[in-house]
Design a protein around this motif. Structure first.
Motif, PDB file in Angstrom:
ATOM      1  N   UNK A 192       0.878  -1.169   0.000  1.00  0.00           N
ATOM      2  CA  UNK A 192       0.000   0.000   0.000  1.00  0.00           C
ATOM      3  C   UNK A 192       0.913   1.215   0.000  1.00  0.00           C
ATOM      4  N   UNK A 193       1.096   1.787  -1.167  1.00  0.00           N
ATOM      5  CA  UNK A 193       2.050   2.866  -1.366  1.00  0.00           C
ATOM      6  C   UNK A 193       1.917   3.939  -0.276  1.00  0.00           C
ATOM      7  N   UNK A 194       3.002   4.258   0.435  1.00  0.00           N
ATOM      8  CA  UNK A 194       4.402   3.898   0.197  1.00  0.00           C
ATOM      9  C   UNK A 194       4.906   2.700   0.997  1.00  0.00           C
ATOM     10  N   UNK A 195       4.033   1.993   1.698  1.00  0.00           N
ATOM     11  CA  UNK A 195       4.470   0.880   2.539  1.00  0.00           C
ATOM     12  C   UNK A 195       4.724  -0.375   1.725  1.00  0.00           C
ATOM     13  N   UNK A 196       5.779  -1.077   2.102  1.00  0.00           N
ATOM     14  CA  UNK A 196       6.184  -2.311   1.422  1.00  0.00           C
ATOM     15  C   UNK A 196       5.989  -3.513   2.341  1.00  0.00           C
ATOM     16  N   UNK A 197       6.174  -4.665   1.761  1.00  0.00           N
ATOM     17  CA  UNK A 197       5.941  -5.889   2.544  1.00  0.00           C
ATOM     18  C   UNK A 197       6.770  -5.895   3.821  1.00  0.00           C
ATOM     19  N   UNK A 198       8.028  -5.497   3.740  1.00  0.00           N
ATOM     20  CA  UNK A 198       8.885  -5.537   4.925  1.00  0.00           C
ATOM     21  C   UNK A 198       8.652  -4.365   5.872  1.00  0.00           C
ATOM     22  N   UNK A 199       7.769  -3.448   5.505  1.00  0.00           N
ATOM     23  CA  UNK A 199       7.318  -2.425   6.451  1.00  0.00           C
ATOM     24  C   UNK A 199       6.229  -2.962   7.368  1.00  0.00           C
ATOM     25  N   UNK A 200       5.775  -4.183   7.123  1.00  0.00           N
ATOM     26  CA  UNK A 200       4.609  -4.743   7.811  1.00  0.00           C
ATOM     27  C   UNK A 200       5.023  -5.752   8.875  1.00  0.00           C
ATOM     28  N   UNK A 201       4.140  -5.946   9.851  1.00  0.00           N
ATOM     29  CA  UNK A 201       4.392  -6.921  10.905  1.00  0.00           C
ATOM     30  C   UNK A 201       4.129  -8.336  10.413  1.00  0.00           C
TER      31      UNK A 201
END
Length: 381
Positions: A192-201
């Motif tokens: 979900x721009x700008x968040x990436x997979x590795x920004x997630x828990x």
């Protein structure tokens, strides 16, 4: 005056519970925390939980064999269990109980849970459901706005994941133990721009439990004395459209906790910060006063959150970003790791020297719309 102490803490080692029910997980973490405190289920006279099967604390009290004279099932999402510590201390101070048990358990990974949107059963349903918001979208909105207003970058957010991974490599129970780089985070897929997979828990099964006791009970136990010095809680919502998604309820809950404890952010040796996404951490650090609003990106960069490297070690178990986010609710593990640090029981590679003052903070709900914040200041006596 100290209202009470955290006498017991226990985190379930599993991250995939295919052979256990949710009530069974509650029972196992309850037993673990009580054994850690040197108490038994017969000593418990207060029980706290949220989002549990059946009739909430009624069903669980029966299942656990607890004869409670005080129960509380306040639900503020992932921050519930930090808030429960505050409510347990208030109940103890009022004479409602003297040994309070707090439990969390869930099986979203074993049950194949998918990342979905908020459960629209509240009054906001008619206004928001048509837009089909998903959890990552709501945090992505906050990240995008923070970037727009303050120039925060994806690379700066990535440093939060990097720090968590440096700590998780030392945690044998962590779901993700590989150390990652800023480049690894930036090269992971956008969710979900700008968040990436590795920004997630991570999504994990398991749970945890805490035992909060009165000063009188604490004096009878041969356990480290972890005092709760300050408490704060807050609810933030869209306020009819008059709101700013770049700040959170931590502004209020943290301010109240620091004021009650009589300390400042500069006094904190270790911080457990709710980390459903990297942006959750960055905004909380600003609102708690560890840096100025808009300076979170600079504050977290270059390893400043890594134990032994930076000036504010955070989530030394790997946190929700790498280790454990049981039942998609991470507040419980934030308190547990803070207790480990204060006791000197964290992994030697990440143990903060002379750690005598710690903070645990939770964010439950959706940071871009409505959420509950809860903050604790803990001290080793």
């Amino acid at each position: 005056m100290v209202k009470g102490y955290i006498a017991g803490a226990y985190e379930h080692p599993t991250r995939m519970a295919t052979d256990k029910s949710v009530p069974q997980l509650h029972a196992e973490v309850a037993r673990g925390a009580l054994e850690d405190a040197g108490l038994t289920m017969a000593d418990v006279d207060g029980y706290f939980c949220a989002k549990v099967p059946g009739l909430g604390p009624i069903s669980m009290a029966e299942y656990l064999g607890i004869n409670a004279r005080h129960v509380d099932s306040t639900d503020t999402g992932g921050s519930s269990y930090i808030l429960h510590v505050s409510h347990a201390l208030e109940a103890i101070a009022a004479g409602k109980c003297s040994v309070a048990l707090i439990t969390l358990a869930g099986r979203p990974r074993a049950e194949g849970a998918e990342m979905v949107g908020p459960n629209f059963q509240g009054p906001e349903f008619a206004f928001e459901a048509a837009y089909r918001p998903m959890v990552p979208n709501l945090y992505g909105l906050a990240a995008a706005r923070h970037m727009h207003d303050y120039g925060t970058t994806g690379e700066q957010l990535a440093w939060i994941k990097v720090a968590a991974s440096h700590h998780a490599q030392h945690n044998e129970h962590a779901l993700m133990r590989n150390v990652v780089t800023v480049e690894d985070v930036m090269n992971s897929p956008v969710i979900s721009d700008p968040l990436r997979r590795l920004d997630s828990c991570v999504i994990t099964d398991g749970g945890g439990a805490l035992v909060v006791v009165s000063p009188e009970v604490m004096r009878s136990l041969n356990r480290p004395r972890i005092a709760v010095k300050g408490m704060g809680e807050a609810v933030k919502h869209v306020n009819g459209g008059h709101f700013d998604m770049t700040w959170s309820g931590a502004r209020k809950s943290g301010g109240d906790a620091f004021a009650e404890a009589g300390v400042t952010p500069a006094d904190i040796k270790y911080a457990s910060i709710y980390d459903s996404f990297t942006i959750t951490v960055l905004i909380a650090l600003e609102d708690l006063g560890f840096c100025e609003k808009g300076q979170g990106g600079r504050f977290v960069s270059d390893g400043n959150l890594i134990s032994g490297v930076g000036k504010l070690p955070f989530n030394t178990d790997g946190g929700g970003l790498c280790s454990n986010h049981p039942a998609n609710r991470g507040g419980m593990t934030k308190v547990i790791e803070a207790v480990r640090q204060l006791r000197g029981e964290a992994h030697p590679a990440v143990q903060v020297p002379n750690c005598d003052l710690a903070l645990a903070h939770g964010t439950g709900g959706w940071i871009a719309t409505r959420h509950g914040s809860a903050t604790l200041i803990l001290e080793r006596e």
